[in-house]
Design an enzyme around this catalytic site. Structure first.
Site, PDB file in Angstrom:
ATOM      1  N   GLU A 148      19.688  22.065  13.243  1.00  0.00           N
ATOM      2  CA  GLU A 148      18.248  21.862  13.055  1.00  0.00           C
ATOM      3  C   GLU A 148      17.749  21.275  14.362  1.00  0.00           C
ATOM      4  O   GLU A 148      18.006  20.116  14.676  1.00  0.00           O
ATOM      5  CB  GLU A 148      17.996  20.932  11.864  1.00  0.00           C
ATOM      6  N   CYS A 206       7.439  11.854  15.711  1.00  0.00           N
ATOM      7  CA  CYS A 206       6.755  13.012  15.135  1.00  0.00           C
ATOM      8  C   CYS A 206       7.702  14.185  14.958  1.00  0.00           C
ATOM      9  O   CYS A 206       8.387  14.586  15.880  1.00  0.00           O
ATOM     10  CB  CYS A 206       5.608  13.413  16.039  1.00  0.00           C
TER      11      CYS A 206
END
Length: 597
Positions: A298, A332
């Site tokens: 990922e 973020c």
């Protein structure tokens, strides 16, 4: 009526019992986890407590120790060893021994482990969030949203459905194997290794650990050098819960270190899960190729947030700001490119700027701040360079958030949320992952154009599409090349832990979470067995027994046509010819002589 009445009574009694069982809570023991040394004021009276000054540009950094400090205040938290390859291999060896015992554990025992964890998390939300906040600079609210809720959702899903998806799954046996039963069985792989990022230190540890342990594996997790302090405390929670259910020692390990430590882990385990950057992901794949272990990567994203002109604008603006500043901005992992229809572009920008200007940036535990500090050293410099590049190429800064009461020396640890307008795809901010609180907003004219813009990225993790016409939003999302899509919402798919999570292109491959992530921790074994053993067994037809008869191939042709002919009549005609051939062979002179003997 006499027959149905008792059946209705039994059904009602059964339903009532199920309801009562549902209302009676299970007995879940409490665990005690020592947190005396990680509370905010625990180390302030120690002689070695000081403000940490990290080396810049990698100069003077210690490679044998992982130094830990609060990014918001730079208070020193301590250090952990950077494990050598031999030490990593020893951790994996210990985990492998424990896994052989745990593989035989019952799902009842595994569920109890999950319930104990869930109970502790619910009773200690403030402690878990505070530790995450201190180690990464995020606010308490963002810690709760990104750490607590997602982890609780995963535990709940595993409790409700985990066993079902790990039981043998029966499949179609096909036409040629009607006398067989076909199924898929799921066995633990062994030791699952995970190298996780710093942005969600609690969830990133628990996410791979929960799937690994529930599926019967051991887990060895390397926490980020930027969030080792919190990760090592969260390990205590796991240890206490495992001990409470009588699990073997050393089933889960948390290891600390740098690149060398991670490389040694990849070389030692039976599967590796990596959360990080594309560059490091390529190195992980290269190292994993030596032992040919499965890899899940990922690798971040540049998620598109698309706003059509027919939306309820105020509500979408709130979602957009939350998406951009998810996990207090510096961590973020949310939307990084905003595409807004030209008809509402100006209004959208003005409303976003109004909210951004009201956001205060400061130490998250010192007061009511909407954003906290930056976790990674010198990351604010990278973010400013992205802003400067955009401005140099024609973008404008439409608005920025404000700093709280910060000392002059602390400014580098924070970055104000920033709105950029008049952006285009020649700018780095629209191509590179920022991992920061920057909102680049670009206008589009048509659905076809925005699909093309959104797909113009080397990343492909997620997207969010907003429209007053849901069918329109679905159509747009269906054309975007990414692994996760939210329709008229943002990141809602991640709160559905039954769904897989992952991306394509430079965002990686493989999935964690959901059925796919759970089964990815397993050896998937295909099994075929006789349906009516011992009455019906596999027998090779005489025409193709050795030595193969002269009409063996003709027999095989008829067999294929009988099984797979396009129409029923084709299959019946072939079956008749097939039976005729078998009958003729059985009645041949050679067979007659054999019978007479």
């Amino acid at each position: 009526m006499a027959l149905w009445w008792p059946l209705l009574v039994l059904a009602a009694a059964y339903a009532l019992c199920r309801i009562l069982l549902f209302l009676i809570p299970p007995t879940v023991p409490s665990i005690d986890v020592d947190a005396s040394d990680v509370l905010e004021d625990a180390n302030q009276n120690k002689e070695d407590s000081y403000i940490y000054i990290p080396p810049r540009k990698g100069k003077g950094a210690q490679t044998d120790k992982v130094q830990c400090y609060e990014p918001a205040t730079m208070k020193y938290l301590g250090y952990f060893p950077a494990l050598t390859p031999d030490e990593v291999k020893e951790h994996v060896a210990q985990a492998r021994k424990a896994q052989k015992i745990w593989a035989k554990s019952s799902f009842k025992q595994r569920r109890q482990f999950l319930r104990i964890l869930l109970k502790y998390i619910l009773e200690h939300q403030d402690l878990i969030c505070e530790i995450s906040s201190r180690d990464t600079g995020k606010t308490m609210v963002d810690a709760s949203l990104g750490e607590i809720m997602t982890t609780c959702e995963k535990i709940t899903w595993l409790l409700d459905e985990g066993e079902k998806w790990l039981k043998p799954e029966y499949r179609s046996c096909g036409r040629s194997m009607l006398h067989k039963k076909a199924k898929v069985e799921f066995y633990p792989l062994g030791v699952i290794g995970a190298i996780v990022s710093w942005n969600y230190p609690f969830h990133n540890v628990f996410n791979p650990m929960l799937a690994a342990i529930f599926s019967g594996n051991a887990a060895v997790i390397k926490v980020s050098e930027h969030a080792s302090w919190s990760g090592c405390f969260y390990f205590r929670i796991i240890q206490a819960a495992l001990a409470a259910v009588g699990a073997p020692d050393n089933l889960v390990h948390i290891i600390t270190g740098f690149a060398e430590t991670g490389q040694a882990l990849v070389s030692s385990v039976d599967k590796i899960i990596f959360v990080g950057s594309p560059g490091v992901g390529r190195m992980i794949m290269n190292r994993a190729s030596d032992t040919l272990i499965p890899v899940t990567l990922e690798l971040g994203g540049k998620d598109a947030f698309i706003v059509c002109e027919d939306v309820d604008l105020p509500s979408v603006v709130q979602v957009a700001v939350r998406a951009a500043l998810q996990s207090s901005g510096q961590n973020c992992a949310g939307a990084e490119r905003f595409y807004v229809h030209k008809d509402i572009y100006s209004t959208f920008v003005s409303q976003v700027v109004k909210i951004i200007k009201s956001i205060s940036v400061g130490p998250p535990l010192s007061g009511r701040y909407d954003m906290g500090a930056i976790c990674m050293i010198e990351h604010s410099e990278k973010l400013q360079n992205l802003v400067n590049d955009a401005v140099d190429k024609g973008a404008e800064i439409a608005g920025r958030g404000s700093f709280g009461h910060l000392g002059e020396d602390a400014v580098d640890q924070f970055f104000p949320p920033t709105v950029l307008v008049n952006v285009n795809h020649t700018m780095k901010i629209m191509q590179e992952e920022a991992f920061g609180p920057i909102l680049p907003i670009m206008k589009f004219n048509s659905d076809e154009e925005v699909v093309k813009l959104a797909n113009d990225s080397k990343y492909g993790l997620g997207c969010a599409v907003f429209s007053g016409n849901q069918k329109r939003a679905i159509k747009i999302a269906s054309q975007l090349h990414c692994g996760v899509a939210a329709i008229n919402d943002f990141a809602s798919s991640y709160m559905c832990q039954s769904l897989p999570f992952g991306g394509v292109k430079d965002s990686g491959f493989g999935r964690f979470a959901g059925v796919e992530g759970l089964r990815a921790c397993c050896l998937v074994k295909a099994v075929v067995e006789d349906r009516w053993w011992p009455y019906v067994k596999t027998m090779i037809p005489k025409p193709i027994q050795y030595p193969v008869s002269e009409n063996g191939f003709e027999f095989q042709e008829l067999l294929v046509e009988t099984l797979y002919g396009l129409s029923v009549w084709d299959r019946l005609r072939s079956l008749v010819n097939l039976l005729k051939m078998i009958s003729e062979q059985n009645n041949s002179p050679a067979n007659t002589r054999k019978k007479s003997r």
